[in-house]
Write an enzyme that holds these catalytic residues in place. Structure first.
Site, mmCIF file in Angstrom:
data_model
loop_
_atom_site.group_PDB
_atom_site.id
_atom_site.type_symbol
_atom_site.label_atom_id
_atom_site.label_comp_id
_atom_site.label_asym_id
_atom_site.label_seq_id
_atom_site.Cartn_x
_atom_site.Cartn_y
_atom_site.Cartn_z
ATOM 1 N N MET A 74 -8.660 -38.415 17.589
ATOM 2 C CA MET A 74 -8.026 -39.666 17.997
ATOM 3 C C MET A 74 -6.672 -39.481 18.682
ATOM 4 S SD MET A 74 -10.329 -41.697 17.264
ATOM 5 C CE MET A 74 -11.778 -41.756 16.223
ATOM 6 N N CYS A 75 -6.300 -38.246 18.982
ATOM 7 C CA CYS A 75 -5.037 -38.000 19.676
ATOM 8 C C CYS A 75 -5.202 -38.232 21.175
ATOM 9 C CB CYS A 75 -4.557 -36.567 19.430
ATOM 10 S SG CYS A 75 -3.876 -36.336 17.792
ATOM 11 N N HIS A 76 -4.191 -38.855 21.763
ATOM 12 C CA HIS A 76 -4.183 -39.092 23.198
ATOM 13 C C HIS A 76 -3.793 -37.810 23.947
ATOM 14 C CE1 HIS A 76 -3.622 -43.127 21.536
ATOM 15 N NE2 HIS A 76 -4.124 -43.583 22.676
ATOM 16 N N MET A 112 1.638 -34.991 15.970
ATOM 17 C CA MET A 112 0.425 -34.194 15.819
ATOM 18 C C MET A 112 0.477 -32.946 16.689
ATOM 19 S SD MET A 112 -1.186 -35.529 13.427
ATOM 20 C CE MET A 112 -2.547 -34.377 13.536
ATOM 21 N N GLU A 113 1.102 -33.052 17.844
ATOM 22 C CA GLU A 113 1.226 -31.900 18.728
ATOM 23 C C GLU A 113 2.087 -30.819 18.086
ATOM 24 O OE1 GLU A 113 -0.632 -34.974 20.917
ATOM 25 O OE2 GLU A 113 1.129 -35.069 19.645
ATOM 26 N N ASP A 127 -4.389 -13.871 12.078
ATOM 27 C CA ASP A 127 -5.453 -13.157 12.784
ATOM 28 C C ASP A 127 -5.029 -11.754 13.201
ATOM 29 O OD1 ASP A 127 -7.969 -12.863 14.287
ATOM 30 O OD2 ASP A 127 -6.661 -12.974 16.047
#
Length: 156
Positions: A74-76, A112-113, A127
């Site tokens: 749902m992120c733009h 969110m970014e 990793d």
């Protein structure tokens, strides 16, 4: 509180931000990774077989920040105007704290970014040295601050 990502039929939707004013928005997020002394030493001494771990993690964090809308449904998609990533060495753990700052002038925030950038950067560290230490722990991924937008400012 009404959920903004559901329509009148309770189906998922991406929020329409077209009527919101553009404002300068900044978000800062951070997270930590703890590890064995051997893994920490390999990173600090740049002796890992996969190359320079911290430099690669910074690039990965920037890429993760830019790709957030591809990963979080749902992120733009956003036109980011700046991304910065810092890594603090924490020899007492041993481990690292990674911080991402994201900014833009737009109609929706960049929390969110910043959080995605932190997560991807820390996963990259994992990793690159997992052959040495599979017991590393990623923790405390959190929003530190945000400014701009209707909901105002936040500082942890």
């Amino acid at each position: 509180m009404e959920l903004t990502h559901l329509d009148e039929n309770d189906r998922p939707k991406m929020v329409d931000v077209s009527s919101k004013n553009e404002t300068k928005r900044v978000a800062v997020a951070s997270g930590m990774i703890t590890m064995s002394q051997d893994a920490y030493d390999v990173i600090i001494n740049n002796t890992g077989k996969k190359g320079p771990v911290l430099q690669t993690a910074v690039i990965a964090a920037i890429m993760g920040t830019k790709k957030t809308s591809d990963l979080i449904p749902m992120c733009h998609p956003l036109l980011l105007t700046g991304i910065n990533c810092d890594i603090d060495e924490l020899p007492e753990l041993p481990g690292f704290k990674l911080t991402v700052s994201a900014k833009l002038n737009g109609q929706t925030g960049v929390e969110m970014e910043a959080l995605t950038g932190v997560s991807i950067g820390l996963l990259t560290i994992y990793d690159m040295v997992k052959a040495i230490d599979k017991s590393m722990v990623i923790s405390n991924v959190q929003l530190e601050s945000k400014s701009g937008g209707k909901s105002g400012d936040f500082t942890r």
